[in-house]
Design a protein around this motif. Sequence first.
Motif, PDB file in Angstrom:
ATOM      1  N   ARG A   1       0.828  -1.208   0.000  1.00 26.49           N
ATOM      2  CA  ARG A   1       0.000   0.000   0.000  1.00 26.49           C
ATOM      3  C   ARG A   1       0.863   1.258   0.000  1.00 26.49           C
ATOM      4  NH1 ARG A   1      -3.311   0.822   4.391  1.00 26.49           N
ATOM      5  NH2 ARG A   1      -2.287  -0.680   5.752  1.00 26.49           N
ATOM      6  N   LEU A   2       1.970   1.214   0.740  1.00 23.18           N
ATOM      7  CA  LEU A   2       2.871   2.360   0.767  1.00 23.18           C
ATOM      8  C   LEU A   2       3.537   2.552  -0.595  1.00 23.18           C
ATOM      9  CD1 LEU A   2       4.241   4.662   2.237  1.00 23.18           C
ATOM     10  CD2 LEU A   2       5.919   3.032   3.147  1.00 23.18           C
ATOM     11  N   ALA A   3       3.896   1.457  -1.243  1.00 17.86           N
ATOM     12  CA  ALA A   3       4.487   1.550  -2.585  1.00 17.86           C
ATOM     13  C   ALA A   3       3.524   2.239  -3.546  1.00 17.86           C
ATOM     14  CB  ALA A   3       4.848   0.156  -3.096  1.00 17.86           C
ATOM     15  N   ALA A   4       2.244   1.851  -3.494  1.00 17.17           N
ATOM     16  CA  ALA A   4       1.240   2.456  -4.374  1.00 17.17           C
ATOM     17  C   ALA A   4       1.060   3.936  -4.061  1.00 17.17           C
ATOM     18  CB  ALA A   4      -0.085   1.716  -4.231  1.00 17.17           C
ATOM     19  N   LEU A   5       1.076   4.282  -2.781  1.00 21.44           N
ATOM     20  CA  LEU A   5       0.914   5.683  -2.397  1.00 21.44           C
ATOM     21  C   LEU A   5       2.094   6.526  -2.865  1.00 21.44           C
ATOM     22  CD1 LEU A   5      -0.569   7.299   0.646  1.00 21.44           C
ATOM     23  CD2 LEU A   5       1.836   7.782   0.237  1.00 21.44           C
TER      24      LEU A   5
ATOM     25  N   ASP B   1      16.040  -0.041   2.447  1.00 20.45           N
ATOM     26  CA  ASP B   1      17.070  -1.087   2.490  1.00 20.45           C
ATOM     27  C   ASP B   1      17.056  -1.965   1.245  1.00 20.45           C
ATOM     28  OD1 ASP B   1      17.815  -0.146   4.953  1.00 20.45           O
ATOM     29  OD2 ASP B   1      16.831  -1.742   6.107  1.00 20.45           O
ATOM     30  N   ASN B   2      15.894  -2.059   0.593  1.00 22.61           N
ATOM     31  CA  ASN B   2      15.772  -2.920  -0.586  1.00 22.61           C
ATOM     32  C   ASN B   2      15.817  -2.147  -1.905  1.00 22.61           C
ATOM     33  OD1 ASN B   2      15.065  -5.948   0.239  1.00 22.61           O
ATOM     34  ND2 ASN B   2      14.143  -4.574   1.756  1.00 22.61           N
ATOM     35  N   GLY B   3      16.217  -0.882  -1.827  1.00 23.98           N
ATOM     36  CA  GLY B   3      16.486  -0.117  -3.039  1.00 23.98           C
ATOM     37  C   GLY B   3      15.279   0.461  -3.750  1.00 23.98           C
ATOM     38  N   TYR B   4      14.110   0.466  -3.091  1.00 26.81           N
ATOM     39  CA  TYR B   4      12.918   1.041  -3.719  1.00 26.81           C
ATOM     40  C   TYR B   4      12.897   2.565  -3.614  1.00 26.81           C
ATOM     41  CZ  TYR B   4      11.062  -3.731  -3.634  1.00 26.81           C
ATOM     42  OH  TYR B   4      10.872  -5.078  -3.812  1.00 26.81           O
ATOM     43  N   ILE B   5      13.492   3.085  -2.551  1.00 30.86           N
ATOM     44  CA  ILE B   5      13.527   4.527  -2.313  1.00 30.86           C
ATOM     45  C   ILE B   5      14.897   4.909  -1.768  1.00 30.86           C
ATOM     46  CG2 ILE B   5      11.042   4.745  -1.884  1.00 30.86           C
ATOM     47  CD1 ILE B   5      11.607   4.694   1.102  1.00 30.86           C
TER      48      ILE B   5
ATOM     49  N   ASP C   1      12.035   4.983  -6.791  1.00 32.41           N
ATOM     50  CA  ASP C   1      12.348   4.261  -8.021  1.00 32.41           C
ATOM     51  C   ASP C   1      11.023   3.733  -8.568  1.00 32.41           C
ATOM     52  OD1 ASP C   1      12.998   2.208  -9.913  1.00 32.41           O
ATOM     53  OD2 ASP C   1      15.016   2.094  -9.063  1.00 32.41           O
ATOM     54  N   GLN C   2      10.472   4.430  -9.549  1.00 36.25           N
ATOM     55  CA  GLN C   2       9.151   4.088 -10.081  1.00 36.25           C
ATOM     56  C   GLN C   2       9.087   2.641 -10.570  1.00 36.25           C
ATOM     57  OE1 GLN C   2       6.199   5.846 -10.903  1.00 36.25           O
ATOM     58  NE2 GLN C   2       6.687   7.959 -10.383  1.00 36.25           N
ATOM     59  N   LYS C   3      10.098   2.211 -11.309  1.00 34.15           N
ATOM     60  CA  LYS C   3      10.085   0.872 -11.894  1.00 34.15           C
ATOM     61  C   LYS C   3      10.037  -0.200 -10.815  1.00 34.15           C
ATOM     62  CE  LYS C   3      12.620  -2.188 -15.035  1.00 34.15           C
ATOM     63  NZ  LYS C   3      13.840  -2.342 -15.878  1.00 34.15           N
ATOM     64  N   LYS C   4      10.899  -0.079  -9.805  1.00 34.13           N
ATOM     65  CA  LYS C   4      10.937  -1.079  -8.737  1.00 34.13           C
ATOM     66  C   LYS C   4       9.650  -1.078  -7.920  1.00 34.13           C
ATOM     67  CE  LYS C   4      15.921  -1.591  -8.005  1.00 34.13           C
ATOM     68  NZ  LYS C   4      17.015  -1.496  -7.007  1.00 34.13           N
ATOM     69  N   LEU C   5       9.106   0.110  -7.670  1.00 30.33           N
ATOM     70  CA  LEU C   5       7.869   0.189  -6.895  1.00 30.33           C
ATOM     71  C   LEU C   5       6.704  -0.439  -7.655  1.00 30.33           C
ATOM     72  CD1 LEU C   5       8.151   3.739  -5.299  1.00 30.33           C
ATOM     73  CD2 LEU C   5       8.222   1.547  -4.099  1.00 30.33           C
ATOM     74  N   HIS C   6       6.645  -0.226  -8.963  1.00 31.44           N
ATOM     75  CA  HIS C   6       5.587  -0.853  -9.762  1.00 31.44           C
ATOM     76  C   HIS C   6       5.717  -2.383  -9.730  1.00 31.44           C
ATOM     77  CE1 HIS C   6       3.225   2.366 -11.493  1.00 31.44           C
ATOM     78  NE2 HIS C   6       4.321   3.052 -11.775  1.00 31.44           N
ATOM     79  N   GLU C   7       6.941  -2.878  -9.726  1.00 32.56           N
ATOM     80  CA  GLU C   7       7.154  -4.328  -9.627  1.00 32.56           C
ATOM     81  C   GLU C   7       6.663  -4.851  -8.281  1.00 32.56           C
ATOM     82  OE1 GLU C   7      11.317  -4.707 -10.308  1.00 32.56           O
ATOM     83  OE2 GLU C   7      11.150  -4.511 -12.498  1.00 32.56           O
ATOM     84  N   LEU C   8       6.909  -4.083  -7.217  1.00 30.45           N
ATOM     85  CA  LEU C   8       6.447  -4.473  -5.886  1.00 30.45           C
ATOM     86  C   LEU C   8       4.920  -4.466  -5.821  1.00 30.45           C
ATOM     87  CD1 LEU C   8       7.124  -5.194  -2.948  1.00 30.45           C
ATOM     88  CD2 LEU C   8       7.235  -2.737  -2.453  1.00 30.45           C
ATOM     89  N   ILE C   9       4.305  -3.455  -6.420  1.00 32.67           N
ATOM     90  CA  ILE C   9       2.838  -3.370  -6.442  1.00 32.67           C
ATOM     91  C   ILE C   9       2.252  -4.569  -7.182  1.00 32.67           C
ATOM     92  CG2 ILE C   9       0.869  -2.029  -7.286  1.00 32.67           C
ATOM     93  CD1 ILE C   9       2.733   0.475  -6.944  1.00 32.67           C
ATOM     94  N   ARG C  10       2.851  -4.929  -8.317  1.00 30.91           N
ATOM     95  CA  ARG C  10       2.373  -6.094  -9.073  1.00 30.91           C
ATOM     96  C   ARG C  10       2.500  -7.368  -8.244  1.00 30.91           C
ATOM     97  NH1 ARG C  10       4.644  -3.463 -13.593  1.00 30.91           N
ATOM     98  NH2 ARG C  10       6.632  -4.548 -13.326  1.00 30.91           N
ATOM     99  N   ALA C  11       3.602  -7.489  -7.509  1.00 34.38           N
ATOM    100  CA  ALA C  11       3.797  -8.663  -6.651  1.00 34.38           C
ATOM    101  C   ALA C  11       2.707  -8.734  -5.584  1.00 34.38           C
ATOM    102  CB  ALA C  11       5.180  -8.609  -6.001  1.00 34.38           C
TER     103      ALA C  11
END
Length: 222
Positions: free
Chosen positions: A153-157, A194-198, A208-218
């Motif tokens: 949810r935080l990734a999407a926000l 720590d995992n490189g998303y921000i 990092d838009q690309k990584k966050l979108h991957e997390l949202i899809r997961a």
Amino acid sequence: MKKENYDESNKHSLNHLQLPFLTETILRQSFIIDYDRNEKIVSQTTKLDYLYIILEGKARIIQQEANGKNLILQFLETGDFIGEQTLVKAEAMPKDVIAIDSVRCLAIPMGVVESTLMKQPEFPTFIAQYIGKKLLLRMTHFSNAQTFELKYRLAALLVEVAVNDQYSENNTQIADYLGVSYRHLTHTFKYLRDNGYIEKNKGGYLIDQKKLHELIRAGNEA
């Protein structure tokens, strides 16, 4: 705030919104208003004089509680309306609406909306559908709070509210908006960092838009 009469040079800002009810007659009576970061577009204590359409930028709707606390109710982006609830008499006074970064709006005087737009057959239907869709989004927000882990949810926000990949929101308000403790939110930010998303910076976080979108899809596939 910078306010000017609408003219033909502003037409390009409207083309992608596909709002056929905005006739030249209505536009000639309207204004283009530019707001700076964190400037109030609408105040909870002031009568609403315009129906706004966001042409560029993002904003947040804030409700001031009796105890002085400010709660984020919803985020707005290009194509969203401000003042539609007041227009249909669903609320007597508007909520605070604050620009997240630079925001450009088309401002249609309420008198013009009530005397002209509301008498066009397509506009009342359009605004009713718009309000309904916003209500469904609010319901989805609360439903997600019960079914999705906070990291998703935080990734999407972050993707939703970041401006030029920069997130600079008040995290106390964001914790309330997401329905979690400030401590839980802080731990989740640490996980994303720590995992490189921000990446932490002076203004908040660079995302990092690309990584966050991957997390949202997961999260959607989990």
